[in-house]
Scaffold this motif. Structure first.
Motif, PDB file in Angstrom:
ATOM      1  N   ILE A   1       0.822  -1.171  -0.387  1.00 24.52           N
ATOM      2  CA  ILE A   1      -0.080  -0.269  -0.344  1.00 24.52           C
ATOM      3  C   ILE A   1       0.615   1.500   0.216  1.00 24.52           C
ATOM      4  CG2 ILE A   1      -2.149   1.238   1.459  1.00 24.52           C
ATOM      5  CD1 ILE A   1      -2.543  -1.526   1.920  1.00 24.52           C
ATOM      6  N   ARG A   2       1.631   0.941   0.449  1.00 28.01           N
ATOM      7  CA  ARG A   2       2.600   1.973   0.549  1.00 28.01           C
ATOM      8  C   ARG A   2       3.632   2.779  -0.212  1.00 28.01           C
ATOM      9  NH1 ARG A   2       5.705   2.085   6.948  1.00 28.01           N
ATOM     10  NH2 ARG A   2       3.727   2.195   7.719  1.00 28.01           N
ATOM     11  N   ALA A   3       3.913   1.115  -1.093  1.00 24.99           N
ATOM     12  CA  ALA A   3       4.406   1.400  -2.261  1.00 24.99           C
ATOM     13  C   ALA A   3       3.618   1.779  -3.357  1.00 24.99           C
ATOM     14  CB  ALA A   3       5.162   0.106  -2.762  1.00 24.99           C
ATOM     15  N   ALA A   4       2.472   1.531  -3.494  1.00 23.01           N
ATOM     16  CA  ALA A   4       1.748   2.273  -4.293  1.00 23.01           C
ATOM     17  C   ALA A   4       0.952   3.370  -4.297  1.00 23.01           C
ATOM     18  CB  ALA A   4       0.114   1.371  -4.097  1.00 23.01           C
ATOM     19  N   ILE A   5       0.935   4.495  -3.341  1.00 17.50           N
ATOM     20  CA  ILE A   5       0.667   5.388  -2.983  1.00 17.50           C
ATOM     21  C   ILE A   5       2.346   6.367  -3.473  1.00 17.50           C
ATOM     22  CG2 ILE A   5       0.708   7.421  -0.308  1.00 17.50           C
ATOM     23  CD1 ILE A   5      -0.465   5.326   0.653  1.00 17.50           C
TER      24      ILE A   5
ATOM     25  N   ARG B   1       2.278   8.724  -6.014  1.00 22.07           N
ATOM     26  CA  ARG B   1       2.810  10.729  -5.857  1.00 22.07           C
ATOM     27  C   ARG B   1       3.405  10.933  -7.281  1.00 22.07           C
ATOM     28  NH1 ARG B   1       3.371  10.824   0.813  1.00 22.07           N
ATOM     29  NH2 ARG B   1       0.984  10.667   1.266  1.00 22.07           N
ATOM     30  N   LYS B   2       4.573   9.983  -7.285  1.00 19.78           N
ATOM     31  CA  LYS B   2       5.173  10.276  -8.346  1.00 19.78           C
ATOM     32  C   LYS B   2       5.011  10.092  -9.745  1.00 19.78           C
ATOM     33  CE  LYS B   2       9.353   7.802  -5.556  1.00 19.78           C
ATOM     34  NZ  LYS B   2      10.549   6.526  -5.875  1.00 19.78           N
ATOM     35  N   ILE B   3       3.881   9.845 -10.089  1.00 18.68           N
ATOM     36  CA  ILE B   3       3.214   9.595 -11.392  1.00 18.68           C
ATOM     37  C   ILE B   3       2.476  10.942 -11.157  1.00 18.68           C
ATOM     38  CG2 ILE B   3       1.408   8.821 -12.618  1.00 18.68           C
ATOM     39  CD1 ILE B   3       2.484   5.428 -11.959  1.00 18.68           C
ATOM     40  N   ARG B   4       2.388  11.610  -9.810  1.00 23.36           N
ATOM     41  CA  ARG B   4       1.429  12.856  -9.836  1.00 23.36           C
ATOM     42  C   ARG B   4       2.467  14.530 -10.153  1.00 23.36           C
ATOM     43  NH1 ARG B   4      -1.341  14.074  -5.224  1.00 23.36           N
ATOM     44  NH2 ARG B   4      -2.950  12.407  -5.797  1.00 23.36           N
ATOM     45  N   ASN B   5       3.556  13.975  -9.754  1.00 26.33           N
ATOM     46  CA  ASN B   5       4.672  14.815  -9.696  1.00 26.33           C
ATOM     47  C   ASN B   5       5.494  14.256 -10.905  1.00 26.33           C
ATOM     48  OD1 ASN B   5       4.469  15.774  -6.811  1.00 26.33           O
ATOM     49  ND2 ASN B   5       5.706  14.385  -6.308  1.00 26.33           N
TER      50      ASN B   5
ATOM     51  N   LEU C   1      14.468   5.666 -11.889  1.00 26.96           N
ATOM     52  CA  LEU C   1      14.062   4.929 -11.545  1.00 26.96           C
ATOM     53  C   LEU C   1      12.365   4.500 -11.073  1.00 26.96           C
ATOM     54  CD1 LEU C   1      15.196   3.043  -9.055  1.00 26.96           C
ATOM     55  CD2 LEU C   1      14.617   5.383  -7.346  1.00 26.96           C
ATOM     56  N   LEU C   2      11.315   5.335 -11.130  1.00 26.88           N
ATOM     57  CA  LEU C   2      10.311   4.962 -11.748  1.00 26.88           C
ATOM     58  C   LEU C   2       9.848   4.308 -12.323  1.00 26.88           C
ATOM     59  CD1 LEU C   2       7.005   5.483 -10.176  1.00 26.88           C
ATOM     60  CD2 LEU C   2       6.959   7.140 -11.613  1.00 26.88           C
TER      61      LEU C   2
ATOM     62  N   GLY D   1       5.483  -5.281 -12.938  1.00 22.74           N
ATOM     63  CA  GLY D   1       4.639  -5.635 -13.959  1.00 22.74           C
ATOM     64  C   GLY D   1       3.208  -4.595 -14.765  1.00 22.74           C
ATOM     65  N   ARG D   2       3.961  -3.347 -14.231  1.00 21.35           N
ATOM     66  CA  ARG D   2       3.463  -2.268 -15.541  1.00 21.35           C
ATOM     67  C   ARG D   2       4.104  -1.452 -15.820  1.00 21.35           C
ATOM     68  NH1 ARG D   2      -1.260  -0.344 -10.612  1.00 21.35           N
ATOM     69  NH2 ARG D   2      -1.945  -1.854  -9.975  1.00 21.35           N
ATOM     70  N   SER D   3       3.643  -0.978 -16.920  1.00 20.17           N
ATOM     71  CA  SER D   3       4.428  -0.438 -18.096  1.00 20.17           C
ATOM     72  C   SER D   3       4.085   1.018 -17.863  1.00 20.17           C
ATOM     73  CB  SER D   3       4.248  -0.389 -19.674  1.00 20.17           C
ATOM     74  OG  SER D   3       3.261  -0.158 -20.318  1.00 20.17           O
TER      75      SER D   3
END
Length: 418
Positions: free
Chosen positions: A23-27, A31-35, A58-59, A67-69
């Motif tokens: 869950i933390r990793a997803a959060i 956040r990184k995707i939003r930034n 890194l992201l 497993g996600r592109s």
């Protein structure tokens, strides 16, 4: 027991950690995707491009491990974390309007050299120049051939002979020579040449006919292409008109046939036309038509008569004092009306008027005849002989009534009797 009781606790904490960590990793990923999206939007608005940061690389590695592109996260079909603000929408619309209004720039030459358009030479122009050259050459060749054909008849010598032996008829001589030069320039014609010499008696018409006959006989070196026909001599009796008509028709047909074979133009001289019977005039009229074979179109007919002579004398005496006397044009209509009353064959003829002779012309006739007969040309004797004739007196000029017709008889009287 204690050890056994602690084992489940440890397992429970492990399970809690295992649940919280994703869950933390997803959060963090969210956040990184939003930034990342915010940074990309700022780059798009500023119009600058920058290289990917280490965090973004890194992201992408973390996303690939999970497993996600990146394309799946960037696609609006799966994620719509941020909605565009009103300022961003207005800015995008403004950019689209600017793109629509932007037109192709007009380029103006600067300091570069300017060249005129290249003219391409057409091959058809060369062909046209060649064609014009060929036509000009053929025209020059045709003119030379015309000159050669005229020289064959020695018309210059004929003109000099006329001027030397026919007195007081310069206008008639010029017109006859013009007609002959135009007609004899070529051998192919669409109609025969018909010349009618008309005027009073004794003005030189019959003498002109004899000069023409003599000249064309000498040029052709034969008598086969010249015919002199005198109505009173060749057909004196009215009872023989049918025979005369047949004989004349045979002579004309034979001459034009032989002349066509040798590419020569025959000449027919008919004197005393006013005495020619109507059947013979009708027959001649048939030879003057256009609808006949080619050999009959290449012929010259000389018609000599006194028809219209009285009208010429009357007109000339009435208008000789006028300074605007134009004899050829004005006399043509007068003579033409008299000829039409006699026969219609003169409708196709070229009328050549012969005018009255002055006393000086009569003196020249006496001089010429005296030299032929071997007399000494005494001026007093010539003046005496010329004074024996009758004249019309108009102011200071005298015009002979009989012309040179009595000159031969007067000179013959000078011979001593033997």
């Amino acid at each position: 027991m204690d050890g056994l009781e602690q084992i489940p606790e440890a397992s429970a904490s492990g399970m809690t950690i295992s649940l919280v960590t994703p869950i933390r990793a997803a959060i963090r990923i969210r956040r990184k995707i939003r930034n990342l999206k915010k940074s990309h939007l700022q780059l798009d608005l500023s119009g600058k491009k920058s290289a990917d940061s280490p965090k973004s690389s890194l992201l992408r590695r973390q996303l690939s491990i999970g497993g996600r592109s990146k394309s799946n996260f960037d696609s609006p079909k799966h994620f719509s974390f941020d909605t565009p603000t009103l300022e961003q929408v207005q800015w995008g619309n403004l950019r689209r309007k600017k793109k629509r209004k932007k037109s192709r720039p007009v380029l103006y030459p600067g300091n570069s050299k300017k060249y005129l358009p290249i003219e391409h030479k057409s091959k058809a122009k060369r062909c046209l120049i060649l064609f014009i050259g060929i036509v000009c050459f053929q025209i020059l060749n045709a003119i030379e051939n015309l000159d050669d054909n005229v020289l064959k008849y020695e018309l210059d010598g004929l003109e000099k002979t006329m001027q030397r032996e026919v007195f007081g008829q310069k206008i008639a001589i010029d017109k006859i020579m013009d007609l002959l030069k135009d007609y004899l320039a070529t051998h192919w014609h669409n109609k025969p040449l018909v010349i009618s010499m008309n005027g009073p008696s004794g003005v030189g018409k019959s003498h002109m006919g004899r000069i023409l006959a003599k000249h064309f006989r000498s040029v052709a070196d034969s008598d086969d292409f010249v015919l002199q026909y005198y109505a009173m001599h060749n057909c004196p009796n009215d009872s023989e008109i049918a025979t005369c008509q047949m004989d004349l028709s045979n002579k004309i047909s034979d001459m034009v046939t032989r002349a066509e074979m040798e590419e020569k133009i025959p000449i027919f001289i008919f004197d005393e036309m006013e005495l020619m019977p109507s059947p013979l005039l009708d027959m001649l009229h048939g030879y003057f038509q256009l609808n006949q074979s080619n050999e009959y179109l290449n012929a010259i007919y000389i018609l000599i008569s006194n028809i219209g002579g009285n009208e010429v004398t009357k007109y000339y005496l009435q208008n000789v004092s006028s300074n605007v006397l134009n004899v050829p044009k004005e006399l043509h209509s007068i003579i033409q009306s008299s000829l039409r009353q006699h026969h219609s064959l003169w409708d196709v003829a070229e009328i050549v008027p012969f005018i009255l002779l002055e006393k000086s012309h009569i003196a020249n006739c006496f001089l010429d005849e005296l030299l032929r007969e071997g007399f000494y040309p005494d001026n007093n004797n010539i003046e005496n002989l010329a004074g024996q004739l009758k004249y019309y007196t108009i102011r200071d000029k005298q015009y002979s009534i009989t012309g040179c017709k009595q000159v031969v008889a007067k000179v013959n009287n000078l011979h001593p009797y033997t």
